[in-house]
Design a protein around this motif. Structure first.
Motif, PDB file in Angstrom:
ATOM      1  N   ARG A 156       0.827  -1.210   0.000  1.00 38.02           N
ATOM      2  CA  ARG A 156       0.000   0.000   0.000  1.00 38.02           C
ATOM      3  C   ARG A 156       0.862   1.261   0.000  1.00 38.02           C
ATOM      4  O   ARG A 156       0.528   2.252  -0.654  1.00 38.02           O
ATOM      5  CB  ARG A 156      -0.932  -0.020   1.214  1.00 38.02           C
ATOM      6  CG  ARG A 156      -2.018  -1.084   1.133  1.00 38.02           C
ATOM      7  CD  ARG A 156      -2.743  -1.214   2.466  1.00 38.02           C
ATOM      8  NE  ARG A 156      -3.438   0.038   2.804  1.00 38.02           N
ATOM      9  CZ  ARG A 156      -3.623   0.448   4.053  1.00 38.02           C
ATOM     10  NH1 ARG A 156      -3.144  -0.265   5.077  1.00 38.02           N
ATOM     11  NH2 ARG A 156      -4.270   1.576   4.280  1.00 38.02           N
ATOM     12  N   LEU A 157       1.965   1.216   0.735  1.00 32.91           N
ATOM     13  CA  LEU A 157       2.873   2.371   0.774  1.00 32.91           C
ATOM     14  C   LEU A 157       3.494   2.618  -0.598  1.00 32.91           C
ATOM     15  O   LEU A 157       3.597   3.764  -1.051  1.00 32.91           O
ATOM     16  CB  LEU A 157       3.971   2.153   1.822  1.00 32.91           C
ATOM     17  CG  LEU A 157       3.563   2.347   3.285  1.00 32.91           C
ATOM     18  CD1 LEU A 157       4.648   1.835   4.218  1.00 32.91           C
ATOM     19  CD2 LEU A 157       3.268   3.824   3.574  1.00 32.91           C
TER      20      LEU A 157
ATOM     21  N   ASN B  23       7.911   9.760   8.814  1.00 30.95           N
ATOM     22  CA  ASN B  23       8.073   8.779   9.873  1.00 30.95           C
ATOM     23  C   ASN B  23       6.837   7.897   9.955  1.00 30.95           C
ATOM     24  O   ASN B  23       5.817   8.158   9.303  1.00 30.95           O
ATOM     25  CB  ASN B  23       8.357   9.464  11.212  1.00 30.95           C
ATOM     26  CG  ASN B  23       9.840   9.734  11.401  1.00 30.95           C
ATOM     27  OD1 ASN B  23      10.679   8.902  11.060  1.00 30.95           O
ATOM     28  ND2 ASN B  23      10.165  10.905  11.919  1.00 30.95           N
ATOM     29  N   LYS B  24       6.926   6.873  10.777  1.00 32.40           N
ATOM     30  CA  LYS B  24       5.837   5.900  10.847  1.00 32.40           C
ATOM     31  C   LYS B  24       4.669   6.410  11.691  1.00 32.40           C
ATOM     32  O   LYS B  24       4.797   7.375  12.439  1.00 32.40           O
ATOM     33  CB  LYS B  24       6.374   4.590  11.416  1.00 32.40           C
ATOM     34  CG  LYS B  24       7.142   4.754  12.716  1.00 32.40           C
ATOM     35  CD  LYS B  24       7.963   3.527  13.029  1.00 32.40           C
ATOM     36  CE  LYS B  24       8.823   3.754  14.265  1.00 32.40           C
ATOM     37  NZ  LYS B  24       9.677   2.611  14.569  1.00 32.40           N
ATOM     38  N   GLY B  25       3.541   5.734  11.552  1.00 34.87           N
ATOM     39  CA  GLY B  25       2.330   6.048  12.305  1.00 34.87           C
ATOM     40  C   GLY B  25       1.181   5.213  11.781  1.00 34.87           C
ATOM     41  O   GLY B  25       1.250   4.651  10.677  1.00 34.87           O
ATOM     42  N   PRO B  26       0.073   5.108  12.537  1.00 28.87           N
ATOM     43  CA  PRO B  26      -1.070   4.283  12.114  1.00 28.87           C
ATOM     44  C   PRO B  26      -1.667   4.715  10.773  1.00 28.87           C
ATOM     45  O   PRO B  26      -2.270   3.907  10.080  1.00 28.87           O
ATOM     46  CB  PRO B  26      -2.087   4.477  13.251  1.00 28.87           C
ATOM     47  CG  PRO B  26      -1.289   4.964  14.422  1.00 28.87           C
ATOM     48  CD  PRO B  26      -0.141   5.732  13.853  1.00 28.87           C
ATOM     49  N   PHE B  27      -1.504   5.991  10.424  1.00 24.05           N
ATOM     50  CA  PHE B  27      -2.103   6.509   9.189  1.00 24.05           C
ATOM     51  C   PHE B  27      -1.015   6.887   8.174  1.00 24.05           C
ATOM     52  O   PHE B  27      -1.179   7.825   7.400  1.00 24.05           O
ATOM     53  CB  PHE B  27      -2.977   7.729   9.508  1.00 24.05           C
ATOM     54  CG  PHE B  27      -4.097   7.435  10.471  1.00 24.05           C
ATOM     55  CD1 PHE B  27      -5.304   6.920  10.017  1.00 24.05           C
ATOM     56  CD2 PHE B  27      -3.923   7.645  11.825  1.00 24.05           C
ATOM     57  CE1 PHE B  27      -6.334   6.643  10.907  1.00 24.05           C
ATOM     58  CE2 PHE B  27      -4.947   7.376  12.719  1.00 24.05           C
ATOM     59  CZ  PHE B  27      -6.158   6.869  12.268  1.00 24.05           C
ATOM     60  N   ILE B  28       0.074   6.132   8.170  1.00 19.34           N
ATOM     61  CA  ILE B  28       1.206   6.477   7.313  1.00 19.34           C
ATOM     62  C   ILE B  28       0.872   6.344   5.828  1.00 19.34           C
ATOM     63  O   ILE B  28       1.393   7.102   4.999  1.00 19.34           O
ATOM     64  CB  ILE B  28       2.448   5.613   7.674  1.00 19.34           C
ATOM     65  CG1 ILE B  28       3.674   6.104   6.912  1.00 19.34           C
ATOM     66  CG2 ILE B  28       2.186   4.137   7.425  1.00 19.34           C
ATOM     67  CD1 ILE B  28       4.050   7.525   7.159  1.00 19.34           C
ATOM     68  N   VAL B  29      -0.002   5.422   5.459  1.00 23.60           N
ATOM     69  CA  VAL B  29      -0.383   5.281   4.043  1.00 23.60           C
ATOM     70  C   VAL B  29      -1.123   6.535   3.583  1.00 23.60           C
ATOM     71  O   VAL B  29      -0.843   7.074   2.506  1.00 23.60           O
ATOM     72  CB  VAL B  29      -1.252   4.022   3.819  1.00 23.60           C
ATOM     73  CG1 VAL B  29      -1.737   3.977   2.376  1.00 23.60           C
ATOM     74  CG2 VAL B  29      -0.458   2.766   4.150  1.00 23.60           C
ATOM     75  N   GLU B  30      -2.059   7.014   4.419  1.00 24.31           N
ATOM     76  CA  GLU B  30      -2.801   8.226   4.077  1.00 24.31           C
ATOM     77  C   GLU B  30      -1.855   9.433   3.999  1.00 24.31           C
ATOM     78  O   GLU B  30      -2.000  10.292   3.119  1.00 24.31           O
ATOM     79  CB  GLU B  30      -3.891   8.489   5.114  1.00 24.31           C
ATOM     80  CG  GLU B  30      -5.046   7.499   5.074  1.00 24.31           C
ATOM     81  CD  GLU B  30      -4.735   6.157   5.731  1.00 24.31           C
ATOM     82  OE1 GLU B  30      -5.583   5.264   5.676  1.00 24.31           O
ATOM     83  OE2 GLU B  30      -3.622   6.000   6.294  1.00 24.31           O
TER      84      GLU B  30
END
Length: 513
Positions: free
Chosen positions: A148-149, A459-466
């Motif tokens: 997805r990324l 950086n990373k996070g739960p909504f990194i794709v968005e």
């Protein structure tokens, strides 16, 4: 401004460039052939920016002539072009010196694209800003997240080797390879060397007066609180009581206490807490909190010492142990504690020992010393073809002061543009969106500005794709407007220092002064 005066002022700049061409040749002979012209242009840019030319810019702007503010990438052609037009206005015919090895506007842009393509393994004919994303732990088991990324716009996967272990990193690499094969799209790998970790190892305090010292996950501090920095295995820890009741902060690198001086600043937790050294005694340092933006200071938090000359190695034993793994698996390596040109040479020698000529090297500018020495770092870095600079804005802001970060990040961009070296814009880009799902207005503005760089890091996070999709959208809109704006050219301290250092290395230039 009188045309004659403007002509004379421009001639001074032009002649300065000609008179110092010998040193430019010396610099060019010391770098990789790919960076020969770029190294000359960077040197000329330092010459240009070592004096204040705002008065000249105003005069040129009044006449509708290039005011030199957007020509960092082609200094000689920009200066000579402006001088030629002023001479024509003064009724004089003139031709610039054609023996100078130089490039113009389009040539400088092509070189930067070429260098970015070399580093990022791209074949773009124009400048497309890359997106780098820090891999979360979830990437060890969730191939779909990586997929997805990639589809959202990520081209580079970042592995921070300060966290995790080789077993976990290999799982992420395996999943990346699987997605590359499935999508038939490349995902390039970037790995950060840990570097020296200056952190709070442990905190010891008394829960109540008279009780023994106890290890604490955090302590409450406020303005005027006093703390004692101690080394690992300090004799104070063996005492049953701490008579003065001051909490003990055990630092991860004991040698930093030896480097501290009274009056110097100590920051914790990305600048959340600011303290000053009051006394030094028996391998300890008493510090007093001056500013506290939180109530709790926790162990594991980082320490910044912007006023202290740290005698720490840029490459730690851990870094050296990791280098074989990095050169085998990474397309790019992040150099985390580079401060001087000699630090550049140190890493290059280690890579040479491993027979590595292909791995790209990213120099992370994250402390005030690195910024002050940036010209020297860039000249030495040009000995390899695959190089870049990361503006590590988090640590850098703490080191130089938050009020200066906008100014300094621009100066880094200008110097790298002059050298045609790709830049990675890093730290807290769309951070709130990655963590909470909605970006702030300030973050969108910051993401817009980041289009000036050749790569932006998330950086990373739960909504990194968005967050990745949003950044891709913002960058796509801005690339049509990404021509750098005109700047007023006051003298830069970093340019003056850069010239001073390079003239020590090539003293023959001084004969022309």
């Amino acid at each position: 401004m009188e045309l004659e005066k403007l002509e004379n002022q421009l001639e001074v700049i032009y002649n300065t460039l000609l008179e110092n061409e010998k040193i430019a040749d010396g610099i060019a002979s010391s770098v990789h052939p790919q960076y020969r012209v770029s190294s000359k242009n960077l040197y000329r840019y330092l010459l240009l920016r070592s004096t204040d030319i705002r008065e000249i810019q105003e005069g040129l702007s009044e006449l509708g002539i290039s005011s030199l503010g957007s020509g960092a990438g082609y200094v000689y052609d920009n200066v000579s072009g402006a001088l030629n037009l002023i001479k024509l206005l003064n009724g004089k015919s003139w031709k610039k010196n054609t023996d100078m090895e130089a490039i113009g506007f389009s040539g400088s842009k092509k070189l930067l694209v070429q260098h970015a393509n070399t580093l990022f393994k791209s074949e773009s004919e124009s400048r497309d800003t890359e997106i780098m994303v820090t891999m979360p732990d979830e990437a060890t088991t969730n191939e779909n997240l990586i997929k997805r990324l990639r589809l959202a716009g990520m081209g580079i996967a970042r592995l921070n080797l300060s966290h995790g272990e080789e077993k976990l990193w290999k799982k992420i690499l395996k999943n990346i390879k699987s997605i590359e094969k499935e999508l038939e799209l490349p995902i390039h790998k970037y790995m950060d060397l840990p570097g020296p970790k200056i952190r709070i190892n442990s905190i010891y305090a008394q829960e109540l007066p008279g009780l023994p010292l106890d290890s604490m996950p955090f302590i409450k501090v406020d303005k005027k609180s006093r703390l004692m920095l101690i080394k690992v295995d300090s004799p104070l820890l063996s005492k049953k009581k701490q008579t003065k009741g001051i909490p003990l902060i055990e630092v991860s690198l004991p040698q930093i206490i030896d480097d501290l001086k009274v009056g110097q600043r100590v920051f914790f937790d990305d600048g959340t807490f600011e303290a000053k050294v009051e006394t030094l005694k028996n391998d300890t340092a008493i510090i007093k909190i001056k500013k506290a933006h939180k109530k709790k200071l926790r162990k594991g938090k980082g320490i910044n010492l912007p006023d202290t000359n740290l005698n720490l190695p840029s490459l730690t034993p851990e870094d050296l142990d990791l280098l074989p793994f990095v050169t085998k698996h990474a397309d790019m390596i992040g150099y985390s504690f580079v401060r001087t040109a000699d630090d550049v040479s140190l890493l290059y020698k280690e890579l040479e020992k491993l027979g590595d000529k292909e791995t790209g090297v990213i120099f992370k500018i994250e402390n005030s010393t690195a910024f002050d020495n940036l010209p020297a770092i860039l000249f030495r870095a040009m000995q390899r073809p695959k190089i870049g600079v990361m503006i590590a804005r988090g640590d850098l802001a703490v080191e130089i002061g938050f009020e200066r970060i906008s100014e300094v990040q621009n100066e880094i961009l200008w110097l790298c543009e002059a050298a045609q070296i790709p830049v990675i814009w890093a730290t807290q880009v769309l951070d709130t969106m990655a963590k909470k799902g909605m970006a702030t207005r300030a973050e969108i503005s910051d993401a817009t500005i980041s289009a000036q760089a050749e790569c932006v890091m998330l950086n990373k996070g739960p909504f990194i794709v968005e967050a990745t999709k949003t950044l891709k959208n913002v960058l796509g809109r801005m690339e049509a407007h990404s021509q750098k704006s005109k700047n007023t050219l006051r003298a830069l301290k970093v340019a003056k220092k850069g010239l001073k250092n390079i003239h020590k290395q090539f003293p023959e230039s001084l004969k022309n002064e």
